[in-house]
Every structure is written in structure tokens, then in C-alpha cells.
Design an enzyme around this catalytic site. Structure first.
Site, PDB file in Angstrom:
ATOM      1  N   ALA A   1     -20.402  61.389  62.186  1.00 28.49           N
ATOM      2  CA  ALA A   1     -20.008  62.708  61.675  1.00 28.49           C
ATOM      3  C   ALA A   1     -18.535  63.033  61.961  1.00 28.49           C
ATOM      4  O   ALA A   1     -17.964  63.923  61.338  1.00 28.49           O
ATOM      5  CB  ALA A   1     -20.898  63.780  62.300  1.00 28.49           C
ATOM      6  N   SER A   2     -17.926  62.319  62.892  1.00 21.32           N
ATOM      7  CA  SER A   2     -16.554  62.657  63.322  1.00 21.32           C
ATOM      8  C   SER A   2     -15.521  62.399  62.213  1.00 21.32           C
ATOM      9  O   SER A   2     -15.455  61.290  61.669  1.00 21.32           O
ATOM     10  CB  SER A   2     -16.221  61.814  64.563  1.00 21.32           C
ATOM     11  OG  SER A   2     -14.841  61.590  64.667  1.00 21.32           O
ATOM     12  N   PRO A   3     -14.695  63.401  61.873  1.00 23.53           N
ATOM     13  CA  PRO A   3     -13.692  63.175  60.815  1.00 23.53           C
ATOM     14  C   PRO A   3     -12.740  62.002  61.108  1.00 23.53           C
ATOM     15  O   PRO A   3     -12.550  61.143  60.230  1.00 23.53           O
ATOM     16  CB  PRO A   3     -12.950  64.516  60.720  1.00 23.53           C
ATOM     17  CG  PRO A   3     -13.919  65.522  61.280  1.00 23.53           C
ATOM     18  CD  PRO A   3     -14.720  64.810  62.316  1.00 23.53           C
TER      19      PRO A   3
ATOM     20  N   ARG B   1     -14.390  58.763  60.467  1.00 27.31           N
ATOM     21  CA  ARG B   1     -14.575  58.471  59.037  1.00 27.31           C
ATOM     22  C   ARG B   1     -13.289  57.933  58.412  1.00 27.31           C
ATOM     23  O   ARG B   1     -13.335  57.137  57.471  1.00 27.31           O
ATOM     24  CB  ARG B   1     -15.077  59.726  58.316  1.00 27.31           C
ATOM     25  CG  ARG B   1     -16.536  60.020  58.625  1.00 27.31           C
ATOM     26  CD  ARG B   1     -17.052  61.179  57.794  1.00 27.31           C
ATOM     27  NE  ARG B   1     -17.020  62.434  58.504  1.00 27.31           N
ATOM     28  CZ  ARG B   1     -16.345  63.518  58.120  1.00 27.31           C
ATOM     29  NH1 ARG B   1     -15.624  63.498  57.013  1.00 27.31           N
ATOM     30  NH2 ARG B   1     -16.406  64.621  58.817  1.00 27.31           N
TER      31      ARG B   1
END
Ligand SMILES: N[C@@H](CCC(=O)N[C@@H](CS)C(=O)NCC(=O)O)C(=O)O
Length: 217
Positions: free
Chosen positions: A10-12, A15
Site C-alpha cells: 500500500a505504501s506510495p 509502489r
């Protein structure tokens, strides 16, 4: 040679590294889940690897580097077939660095400042001051576009790092297409790209669902 990426989907910034790995077609990366919600980034073992206790963190044999911007630059330089994804030309590189610092200094702190109180400390709404910060970040980046991509006519690591953040902010406060047409058109450009579908969308969806559930609970 073994590449290991410490990550949470989920971590930007994680990603951004996923998308970079997709674009560069890097095979055989080992992924190690590092669940911040369970404090796995604060274990003695992880602190030995990264005393700043952040993900993404990359280990390439015995070489360790953290911060998504540094990791994407390292991977692009090591695995890029040419330098188009991270140009060495002095002026192109300077514009890319400016966009990367904008991501580090403005976009990511805006995400973190908005989401941390909701995801970790039980806040039940997005604060008005955070809504203002997000819109002001949109207004700034809107003016950056004078070409198809954010730092020129070719896609670079600046696009990748910024889109992981902007797509996240867009889940919190949707971009107003009328106010920010260049920004929206740029974000739309990613939706057909395989690297974006594989590298960004699944984690973005996880984060968005987590956010909704925290706001509703
Ligand atoms: N500028 C860094 C930000 C990394 C970051 O703060 N990651 C968050 C997760 S999205 C984290 O690891 N937080 C845990 C902590 O700071 O202790 C990057 O681009 O990698």
C-alpha cells in the site's frame, strides 16, 4: 546477485519502486513484507538494515539503499537499456531532480501528514488544513507541465515517483479536472500502462480500502 526489496504494497514510495522494476523488466526480485502496522520496521533486525526504519529499502547483495527516489535512480542506472528513463544530460537531469525533490518535499509529506492521523491514531476525517495542502500541491504541479510527461517528452523516474503520490492524493481528495486539466490528463495517461496496472493499482486499491474502512469505523 540478489535484489531484495523490503516493502508494504500500500505504501506510495514502494509502489514507485514496483513500477520502476516493471518498466526495467528486472527479474528475480525477492520481496520481504515489512508490516508497519505490526511494527516490523522497528525490529532490531530491520534497524540494522535501515536505521531510518522506512520502506522501501533495497538490498543488492551487500549494498543497501533506502528512499524510493534513490532506489529508482539506482535501478534505472543499473538496469536501464539506455538513459532515457533517467537521463544523464545535465539540464534534463536537473529538471528530473527538481520533480523528485518536489515529491519528497511536498507531495509525500502531504500524504503522510494527512493519512498518519487516520491510519494510525484513530482520526475520523481528513482535516480541512490537509484538504488545503492537497489542493495547493495540485495547483503547483499543474503548472509544471509543458510536455507530455512531467519532466520532458519521455517517461522518467520523475513521473513514476510523482504518480505514486498523486494517485494516492487523488484517492483522498479527487483532482478537479476543470481546475487541474494538465494534471488529470497526465494521470489518465498512466491508466492504460501495464507497469501502472501491475505496479501501482493493487497497492493503491489496498490503501484506498483501508482509508475508507478507517474513516467509516
Ligand atoms: N522519502 C521516503 C519516504 C519513505 C517513508 O516514509 N515510508 C513510510 C511508509 S509509506 C515508512 O516507512 N514509514 C515508517 C517510518 O517512517 O517509521 C521514500 O521516498 O522512500
Amino acid at each position: 546477485m540478489v535484489l531484495t526489496l523490503y516493502k508494504l504494497d500500500a505504501s506510495p514510495p514502494v509502489r514507485a519502486v514496483y513500477m520502476t522494476i516493471e518498466i526495467l523488466n528486472i527479474p528475480d526480485v525477492q520481496y520481504v513484507d515489512t508490516n508497519l502496522f505490526k511494527g516490523e520496521h522497528l525490529t532490531e533486525q530491520f534497524l540494522q538494515i535501515n536505521p531510518q526504519h522506512t520502506i522501501p529499502t533495497l538490498k543488492d547483495d551487500d549494498f543497501i539503499v533506502w528512499d524510493s527516489h534513490a532506489i529508482c535512480g539506482y535501478l534505472a542506472t543499473k538496469y536501464g537499456k539506455d538513459d532515457s528513463f533517467y537521463p544523464t544530460d545535465l539540464k534534463k537531469r536537473a529538471i528530473i531532480e527538481q520533480r523528485l525533490h518536489f515529491d519528497s518535499g511536498i507531495l509525500f509529506p502531504t500524504i503522510r501528514g494527512t493519512l498518519e492521523p487516520i491510519l494510525f491514531f484513530g482520526n475520523k476525517n481528513v482535516k480541512e488544513e490537509d484538504v488545503k495542502k492537497i489542493n495547493s500541491a495540485y495547483a503547483l504541479i499543474e503548472k509544471f507541465f509543458n510536455s507530455q510527461w512531467i519532466a520532458g517528452n519521455e517517461i522518467t523516474i520523475a513521473d513514476i515517483c510523482c504518480v505514486s503520490s498523486i494517485s494516492t492524493l487523488n484517492e483522498i481528495i479527487p483532482i478537479d479536472r476543470n481546475l487541474y486539466p494538465n494534471l488529470q490528463a497526465w494521470l489518465d495517461r498512466f491508466s492504460g500502462e501495464d507497469f501502472y496496472k501491475k505496479g501501482n493499482e493493487p497497492g493503491l486499491l489496498q490503501l484506498s480500502e483501508l482509508l475508507k474502512s478507517k474513516l467509516a469505523s
